[in-house]
Write a protein that holds these residues in place. Structure first.
Motif, short mmCIF file in Angstrom:
data_model
loop_
_atom_site.label_atom_id
_atom_site.label_comp_id
_atom_site.label_asym_id
_atom_site.label_seq_id
_atom_site.Cartn_x
_atom_site.Cartn_y
_atom_site.Cartn_z
N LEU A 81 0.66 -1.08 -0.01
CA LEU A 81 -0.09 0.45 0.36
C LEU A 81 0.99 1.23 0.24
CD1 LEU A 81 -3.00 -1.33 2.54
CD2 LEU A 81 -3.50 -0.32 -0.05
N ILE A 82 2.03 1.64 0.58
CA ILE A 82 2.64 2.49 0.53
C ILE A 82 3.87 2.81 -0.17
CG2 ILE A 82 4.79 3.00 2.24
CD1 ILE A 82 3.13 1.75 5.02
N GLY A 83 4.42 1.48 -0.79
CA GLY A 83 4.88 1.40 -1.80
C GLY A 83 4.05 2.49 -3.29
N LEU A 84 3.04 1.64 -3.14
CA LEU A 84 2.18 2.38 -4.06
C LEU A 84 1.54 4.20 -3.79
CD1 LEU A 84 0.03 -0.57 -5.11
CD2 LEU A 84 1.57 0.23 -6.47
N GLU A 85 1.59 3.71 -2.72
CA GLU A 85 0.47 5.77 -2.82
C GLU A 85 2.09 6.31 -2.24
OE1 GLU A 85 -2.72 7.74 -1.66
OE2 GLU A 85 -2.76 5.59 -2.12
N THR A 86 2.91 6.62 -2.18
CA THR A 86 4.13 6.85 -2.52
C THR A 86 4.51 7.09 -3.69
OG1 THR A 86 5.54 5.43 -1.47
CG2 THR A 86 5.15 6.69 -0.05
N GLY A 87 4.16 6.50 -4.64
CA GLY A 87 4.95 6.23 -6.10
C GLY A 87 6.16 5.97 -6.83
N VAL A 88 6.61 5.26 -4.61
CA VAL A 88 8.76 4.68 -5.09
C VAL A 88 8.05 3.36 -6.75
CG1 VAL A 88 8.92 5.25 -2.96
CG2 VAL A 88 8.44 2.79 -3.05
N ILE A 89 6.41 2.91 -6.46
CA ILE A 89 6.83 2.34 -7.42
C ILE A 89 5.30 2.54 -8.09
CG2 ILE A 89 7.54 -0.22 -6.96
CD1 ILE A 89 5.24 -1.60 -5.92
N PRO A 90 5.02 2.02 -9.77
CA PRO A 90 3.60 2.61 -9.98
C PRO A 90 2.82 1.88 -10.29
CG PRO A 90 5.20 2.18 -12.01
CD PRO A 90 5.76 2.09 -10.39
N ASP A 91 2.99 0.70 -10.15
CA ASP A 91 1.54 -0.18 -10.12
C ASP A 91 2.18 -1.57 -9.66
OD1 ASP A 91 3.06 -1.12 -12.80
OD2 ASP A 91 2.01 0.38 -13.86
N VAL A 123 11.29 -11.54 -0.49
CA VAL A 123 11.12 -10.60 1.04
C VAL A 123 12.32 -9.75 -0.03
CG1 VAL A 123 13.06 -10.17 2.80
CG2 VAL A 123 11.65 -12.63 3.24
N TRP A 124 13.69 -10.31 -0.70
CA TRP A 124 14.00 -8.99 -1.26
C TRP A 124 13.55 -7.89 -1.93
CZ3 TRP A 124 14.35 -7.90 -6.30
CH2 TRP A 124 13.87 -8.78 -7.69
N TYR A 125 12.47 -8.47 -2.94
CA TYR A 125 12.03 -7.63 -3.63
C TYR A 125 11.52 -6.17 -2.79
CZ TYR A 125 8.30 -5.06 -7.41
OH TYR A 125 7.68 -4.33 -7.72
N TYR A 126 10.36 -6.32 -1.68
CA TYR A 126 10.12 -5.65 -0.43
C TYR A 126 11.23 -5.11 0.35
CZ TYR A 126 4.67 -6.93 -1.67
OH TYR A 126 4.26 -7.46 -2.10
N GLN A 127 12.29 -5.49 0.60
CA GLN A 127 13.14 -4.80 1.16
C GLN A 127 13.37 -3.77 0.64
OE1 GLN A 127 15.64 -7.95 1.82
NE2 GLN A 127 15.63 -8.18 3.68
N GLU A 128 13.72 -4.12 -1.25
CA GLU A 128 14.24 -2.58 -1.58
C GLU A 128 13.43 -1.67 -1.80
OE1 GLU A 128 16.15 -0.11 -4.62
OE2 GLU A 128 16.37 -1.63 -3.33
N LEU A 129 11.26 -2.61 -1.61
CA LEU A 129 10.82 -1.05 -1.50
C LEU A 129 10.91 -0.31 -0.73
CD1 LEU A 129 7.95 -0.36 -3.04
CD2 LEU A 129 7.01 -2.22 -1.93
N ALA A 130 11.04 -0.92 0.30
CA ALA A 130 11.00 -0.38 2.19
C ALA A 130 12.07 0.95 1.60
CB ALA A 130 10.82 -1.24 3.45
N ARG A 131 13.09 0.35 1.28
CA ARG A 131 14.68 1.27 1.10
C ARG A 131 14.17 2.82 0.55
NH1 ARG A 131 17.62 -3.96 0.81
NH2 ARG A 131 17.43 -3.65 -0.97
N ARG A 132 13.29 2.45 -0.16
CA ARG A 132 13.02 3.44 -1.40
C ARG A 132 12.00 4.49 -1.06
NH1 ARG A 132 12.30 1.48 -7.73
NH2 ARG A 132 13.99 0.20 -8.09
N VAL A 133 10.94 3.83 -0.28
CA VAL A 133 9.96 4.91 0.92
C VAL A 133 10.92 5.36 1.53
CG1 VAL A 133 7.92 4.63 2.86
CG2 VAL A 133 8.50 2.56 0.91
N GLY A 134 12.06 4.61 2.32
CA GLY A 134 12.62 5.99 3.83
C GLY A 134 12.14 5.80 4.21
N ALA A 135 12.67 5.63 5.89
CA ALA A 135 12.38 5.55 6.81
C ALA A 135 10.88 6.42 7.42
CB ALA A 135 13.13 5.48 7.94
N GLU A 136 11.23 8.31 7.44
CA GLU A 136 11.04 9.07 8.25
C GLU A 136 9.38 8.67 6.80
OE1 GLU A 136 9.07 11.92 9.86
OE2 GLU A 136 10.67 10.70 10.26
N ARG A 137 9.23 8.40 5.86
CA ARG A 137 8.03 8.51 5.14
C ARG A 137 7.02 6.59 5.85
NH1 ARG A 137 8.06 9.19 -0.91
NH2 ARG A 137 9.62 8.14 -1.61
N MET A 138 7.82 5.76 5.62
CA MET A 138 7.47 5.10 6.96
C MET A 138 6.54 4.65 7.77
SD MET A 138 7.46 1.89 5.72
CE MET A 138 8.14 0.77 4.63
#
Length: 270
Positions: A81-91, A123-138
């Motif tokens: 949800l967070i990855g899509l909403e922040t736009g770090v991945i488009p779809d 797991v590795w895909y979602y780890q990269e997703l979290a890194r792109r979102v970043g701690a503050e936005r997460m």
């Protein structure tokens, strides 16, 4: 006189039991007979099932349903949800290339989209997703959605696996209900895409959306199975958590779904 007083007391007690619940007050029941499924699997655990139409919570081990556990891969739901909403991945079809690092699960060793990464719990895909979102936005999003204790202490790409984040089965149900009802602070497009990738089974009688999780804690293994089942006129939500000391039992990963399905079947749901 004593007999009369006793009779009045008994009548009053029965009347209290028959009084309707206050508006908005859900019913709860403990179903201790379902502990047999956990015992047969050689694991400890708890489960809660929420029947939306009848506003009824059915519990196996009510106390433990209040306890917080590492969410493990059930966190892939809010992470998506967070990855899509922040736009770090488009779809949901956004492809990330495999880094060529060999991992224990063969299905992880290739390129993945969000859709396939959710399906194979990569797991590795979602780890990269979290890194792109970043701690503050997460942190901000977990606070906004009220997800568990909201603590992302630890590495940004590990806090749901080995860090400080904890969520209880009760909190999982609350989160899933708001997801289903589009009450989370995300666009409808984001919510619809995540519900789509959560789809596990669709028949003429029901639609099942769910996610497993497995955390390898220092002392115990923690296994999850959470989701909801939509029928023609009702929605049933479930959250099952198992714990087992190391070494992990050989069938630990399959027991999460097996126990859940057995309880849902006995409740006449599945």
């Amino acid at each position: 006189m004593k007999k009369k007083s006793l009779m009045v007391l008994l009548v009053c007690s029965v009347c209290l039991l028959l009084l309707p619940l206050k508006e908005g007050e859900a019913r709860e029941e403990e179903r201790a007979e379902f502990v047999k499924y956990f015992d047969a699997a050689g694991v400890s655990g708890a489960m809660v099932v929420y029947d939306q139409k009848n506003d009824l919570f059915s519990y196996v081990n009510r106390q433990r349903c209040r306890e917080g556990f590492l969410p493990a891969s059930t966190f892939k739901i809010p992470n998506s949800l967070i990855g899509l909403e922040t736009g770090v991945i488009p779809d949901a079809d956004y492809l990330l290339p495999w880094d060529k690092q060999q991992r224990d699960f063969p299905d992880w060793n290739r390129d993945h989209t969000l859709r396939s990464a959710f399906q194979y719990s990569v797991v590795w895909y979602y780890q990269e997703l979290a890194r792109r979102v970043g701690a503050e936005r997460m942190r901000q999003y977990l606070e906004r959605i009220g997800y568990g204790n909201g603590d992302i202490g630890g590495r940004i790409d590990h806090f749901w696996l080995t860090g400080a984040l904890r969520i209880s089965p009760d909190e999982q149900i609350n989160f899933l209900r708001r997801l289903h009802d589009n009450e989370l602070p995300f666009s409808k497009r984001t919510l619809d895409q995540v519900k789509e990738i959560m789809l596990k089974e669709k028949t003429a009688d029901y639609v099942l959306r769910a996610k497993t999780g497995w955390a390898n804690e220092p002392a115990d293994n923690v296994g999850w199975y959470v989701g909801y089942l939509e029928t023609g006129d009702n929605v049933y939500y479930f959250a099952t958590v198992l714990t087992a000391p190391k070494p992990v039992p050989a069938d630990f990963t399959t027991q999460r779904i097996r126990i859940t399905n057995a309880v849902l079947h006995e409740l006449g749901i599945f």
